[in-house]
Design an enzyme around this catalytic site. Structure first.
Site, PDB file in Angstrom:
ATOM      1  N   ASP A 134      41.400  24.261  20.344  1.00 59.94           N
ATOM      2  CA  ASP A 134      40.446  24.594  19.299  1.00 59.94           C
ATOM      3  C   ASP A 134      39.161  25.079  19.981  1.00 59.94           C
ATOM      4  O   ASP A 134      38.926  24.820  21.167  1.00 59.94           O
ATOM      5  CB  ASP A 134      40.158  23.386  18.411  1.00 59.94           C
ATOM      6  N   GLU A 181      31.980  21.297   0.647  1.00 57.08           N
ATOM      7  CA  GLU A 181      33.011  20.671   1.481  1.00 57.08           C
ATOM      8  C   GLU A 181      33.566  21.769   2.377  1.00 57.08           C
ATOM      9  O   GLU A 181      34.032  22.798   1.904  1.00 57.08           O
ATOM     10  CB  GLU A 181      34.109  20.033   0.638  1.00 57.08           C
TER      11      GLU A 181
END
Length: 883
Positions: A270, A626
């Protein structure tokens, strides 16, 4: 003399033989299509210098002209559609999870992969290697949505390992194709393994996770994607597990992935995860040592960022690690053979005539067929949570009041990791299309999340850092326009501007030809009135951000971003900074806007409700509140995550206000995680969960409210009553989480969903004799539509295991979605293999346990009011399965 003559003869003969052999050997043997991809990759890697090898280890792989190796950006995204503008935007994965329909997810992934090939071909034809235009896609996100507070849970298929695994296999196989020689694209399941928040601490958090929870919850979906889906790649996470960073974790990368699962593809980190090994986890004392340990333990390609660093700074740590003795050239070669094998299997080093995916019709991009599939997925994702009989709304209805800030927005349709589609359909547009004969009145009802009530910031409130009227603007080319980038932009022009009102026509002359444009405005704002405000830059930017007094307030990476919540005091000067980055070839557009926030419901909404025959409130949250790690800090939200499960207060006030009209109230929820809408459950006539439903999601909402679509979706997550029913967010233990281990009473359970028709399950067929541990189990059941309209039913098969420590309350082990006309029946067959029949003991052993099992098949979990038929069977003996 004779010996000398013989020696001379042999030397000349050897030289002649070597020259003939060299002449016969291809100059570039890695282009020899008669050899295996691995052999060709080995030949190519062996021809590289150490510096050239290291230049291939980050996501921005450099060109090697002397070897004929083109530049390549490994970073592309396709969570629910290729992340470029103009591609089809399917529903956010949490909504896809609600379909409970793996075959349809396979169709979607196949459509995405064809659009990806079109986009890649266009980019290569133009001589580009842009980010997001490659053929390696960092999707699906198959982390387990263990806690509804996680801001990225919307990207997942929900909380269940079995369902997530089925969806993962469907997605991976749909993306990669079935050609025995070539991948259509490569799919990269992420984030291996347990990453699931909190977002603000993801770069340094280390979680102690029991072997039981790893084997029962966090690993199964990844195993399915690798072992059954044959994913060509996998992404390791930021976080650390049991003391080792995931991108240098021996148990995950070596014991499990390469060992137990026999994975032969490549591992990508990542973004920033390799830097985190040094700077976040402090697992190694220098960056070269951190980069080395990650590569040695099995990470093959580092996501460094959106742009490369000057002078090879992104790959320099690998060079230094070799020079300092921390990294072997063998480990580099091993990683590069994996990477170039992948590129070759994508056809990048073969003649186009050999590659079946190099000539895809460009008309497939956002084609009518793909939009029709998008609509079908959105329709199937709709979950009816409550219905007192008001739905579907009658065709004769004359007046409808639509309220709520999300009804007339497009961004809320898309969710995380999305481009901007061509013709999105809002909820309001979908309702109007579904009720063409009704008079529809729309009132947003609140300023909260309302993107239509903004006004330009008055220029006379702005001053530059030096005290002049206006803002100081700095224009630069490319480089650091995106938050992950580390390279410096090239300055183009600076000037004072009255405010931010940027268009292509107002660009400085020096900035007209910039391929990628980065602009920073700075100065002071002195408001005349105190209060809470939305403040930011609106426009068409790839990236935008807002900072106040040195603190980042908002950032976004897509269309129309960069709005922040801020409290301002009259006469008190605030130091502001606004940044915006624009994609290559884009027409820049940016404007400084604000809106004063009122948290009270607009009286016009109640007035409209009183005049209507029915009220539809479209409310919820969006993927700016979110999200992935962000600077958001508002009541209920922090850092990308949620701090409670409540409906935001301004929308709650709006819903309660219009309910006072006494008219039938239908609540449509748009969100990527569970909302504890307890008041609405008791007071609304109907509640429809629509998620972030994709580019044509508004049409699906309208068709569902009108009855043209029967809502057959099921909740892929538990809807809890409040955050107080949950363990601490940072606790990765599964005790008290998800339907498998939660012993309380939820607002709505996993697998729940109503319909406009009714179904009956009958004729459950189970073996009467004991089943030997390790043998499969065949099950059949009959499903009948006992109602008056056609509809979809989801047959959910659950097992309750013998009372062995570690066993869940129950576990989903089968799912089939079917469509039945009124009165029609269908017999369904389930074939449960040994792993389907297994459970994990308290110490982490995977076993098929001896004893009595309860098997249930129905439209939801047993004991939740869903139609269910159940029966018992017995397993004789016990079998331990491989990890």
């Amino acid at each position: 003399m004779t010996r000398i003559a013989k020696a001379l003869f042999l030397t000349l003969a050897f030289a002649l033989f070597a020259s003939v052999a060299a002449a016969q050997k291809p100059k570039r043997p890695w282009l020899n299509t008669s050899q295996s991809f691995k052999v060709r990759a080995q030949e190519l890697v062996s021809a590289m210098t150490l510096k050239e090898k290291c230049s291939q280890l980050t996501n921005i792989a450099r060109a090697i002209p002397r070897l004929g190796v083109p530049a390549y950006n490994w970073w592309s995204e396709a969570l629910h559609g290729v992340l470029v503008n103009g591609a089809t935007n399917f529903p956010e994965p949490i909504g896809l999870g609600a379909t409970f329909d793996p075959p349809l997810i396979h169709q979607m992934a196949r459509a995405i992969s064809f659009e990806a090939r079109v986009i890649h071909e266009q980019s290569v034809r133009n001589g580009n290697s842009f980010i997001f235009h490659g053929l390696d896609f960092w999707a699906p996100n198959i982390n387990i949505f263990r806690d509804p507070r996680w801001g990225r849970g919307q990207e997942t298929y929900g909380e269940d390992p079995y369902l997530t695994g089925r969806m993962a296999v469907a997605y991976v196989t749909g993306m990669q194709g079935t050609n025995p020689r070539y991948y259509r694209v490569i799919s990269t399941p992420k984030h291996f393994d347990a990453h699931s928040g909190p977002e603000p601490i993801r770069h340094f958090s280390d979680y102690d996770i029991s072997r039981h929870d790893l084997e029962a919850t966090y690993l199964p979906a990844f195993r399915a994607a690798i072992v059954h889906g044959h994913a060509g790649s996998i992404m390791c996470a930021y976080t650390a597990t049991n003391g080792q960073p995931d991108c240098a974790n021996q148990f995950l990368l070596q014991t499990t992935l390469r060992g137990d699962w026999q994975f032969h593809g490549y591992v990508v980190s990542d973004c920033d995860a390799v830097q985190d090994i040094f700077s976040g986890h402090h697992y190694r004392p220098t960056q070269p040592q951190a980069s080395a340990i990650s590569l040695e333990r099995g990470m093959d390609n580092e996501c460094y960022g959106f742009t490369s660093a000057p002078h090879g700074g992104d790959y320099r740590p690998y060079l230094e690690a070799v020079q300092e003795g921390y990294l072997s050239v063998h480990a580099i070669d091993r990683a590069l053979v994996r990477l170039f094998t992948a590129r070759m299997k994508l056809g990048m080093f073969d003649p186009p005539s050999m590659v079946p995916y190099d000539h895809i019709n460009p008309d497939q991009l956002n084609s009518p067929a793909h939009r029709a599939l998008d609509l079908k997925l959105a329709e199937q994702s709709m979950v009816l949570l409550k219905n007192d009989g008001v739905l579907p709304l009658k065709p004769s209805i004359r007046r409808i009041a639509v309220v709520g800030p999300l009804a007339d927005q497009t961004a809320v349709l898309f969710g995380n990791y999305s481009g901007v589609p061509k013709d999105p359909v809002t909820a309001l547009a979908g309702i109007r299309a579904a009720f063409p004969n009704a008079r529809i009145t729309y009132v947003p009802g609140t300023q909260f999340l309302n993107d239509h009530g903004f006004h330009p910031v008055p220029a006379d409130l702005l001053t530059t850092p030096s005290g002049q009227p206006g803002l100081q603007a700095h224009y630069a080319a490319a480089g650091a326009m995106i938050g992950f980038a580390r390279s410096r932009p090239t300055p183009l022009a600076s000037r004072v501007e009255p405010t931010i009102d940027l268009t292509a026509a107002s660009l400085p002359a020096a900035a007209h030809n910039a391929k990628s444009l980065f602009v920073r405005w700075s100065g002071y704002l002195t408001p005349r009135r105190s209060g809470d405000y939305y403040l930011g830059v609106r426009g068409d930017a790839a990236f935008a951000g807002v900072s106040a007094n040195g603190r980042r307030l908002a950032q976004a990476f897509r269309f129309d971003p960069g709005i922040a919540w801020i409290h301002l005091r009259a006469g008190r000067r605030v130091r502001l900074s606004f940044i915006a980055g624009f994609r290559p070839g884009a027409s820049p557009r940016a404007r400084l806007v604000w809106a004063r926030i009122s948290r009270r419901a607009n009286p016009a909404a109640l007035a409209a409700a009183k005049r209507a025959d029915a009220v539809i409130a479209v409310v919820g949250i969006d993927s700016n509140l979110e999200s992935e790690q962000s600077p958001v800090d508002q009541p209920g939200f922090f850092g990308g995550d949620r701090t409670n499960l409540k409906m935001p207060a301004p929308e709650e006030a709006l819903v309660r206000s219009v309910a006072r009209s006494g008219k039938p109230l239908v609540v449509v929820l748009m969100n990527g995680s569970a909302l504890a809408v307890r008041w609405e459950k008791h007071h609304a006539a109907a509640i429809l969960e629509a998620w972030y439903p994709g580019e044509v999601g508004g049409a699906a909402i309208g068709k569902t409210l009108s009855g043209a679509n029967d809502p057959g979706g099921r909740l892929p997550v538990t809807f809890y009553k409040s955050v107080h029913q949950l363990p601490p967010f940072e606790d990765y233990s599964m005790q008290g989480r998800t339907y498998q281990y939660f012993h309380g009473h939820p607002l709505w359970p996993f697998g729940y969903g109503l319909s406009y028709t009714t179904f009956r399950f009958s004729d459950l067929q189970l073996p009467t004799a004991p089943v030997t541990a390790g043998d499969p189990l065949n099950v059949s059941v009959r499903v009948t539509n006992t109602g008056h309209v056609a509809g979809d039913e989801v047959a959910e098969l659950y097992l309750q295991f013998p009372k062995v420590p570690g066993a869940p309350i129950r576990a989903l082990r089968g799912v089939q979605r079917i469509h039945l006309d009124p009165g029609a029946s269908q017999t369904l067959h389930f074939h449960l293999k040994r792993r389907d029949l297994s459970m994990v003991t308290a110490v982490g052993h995977i076993i098929v346990a001896r004893g009595d099992y309860l098997l249930s098949v129905g439209g939801g979990q047993p004991g939740t009011g869903a139609p269910v038929v159940s029966g018992h069977f017995t397993i004789h003996g016990q079998l331990r399965l491989p990890d």
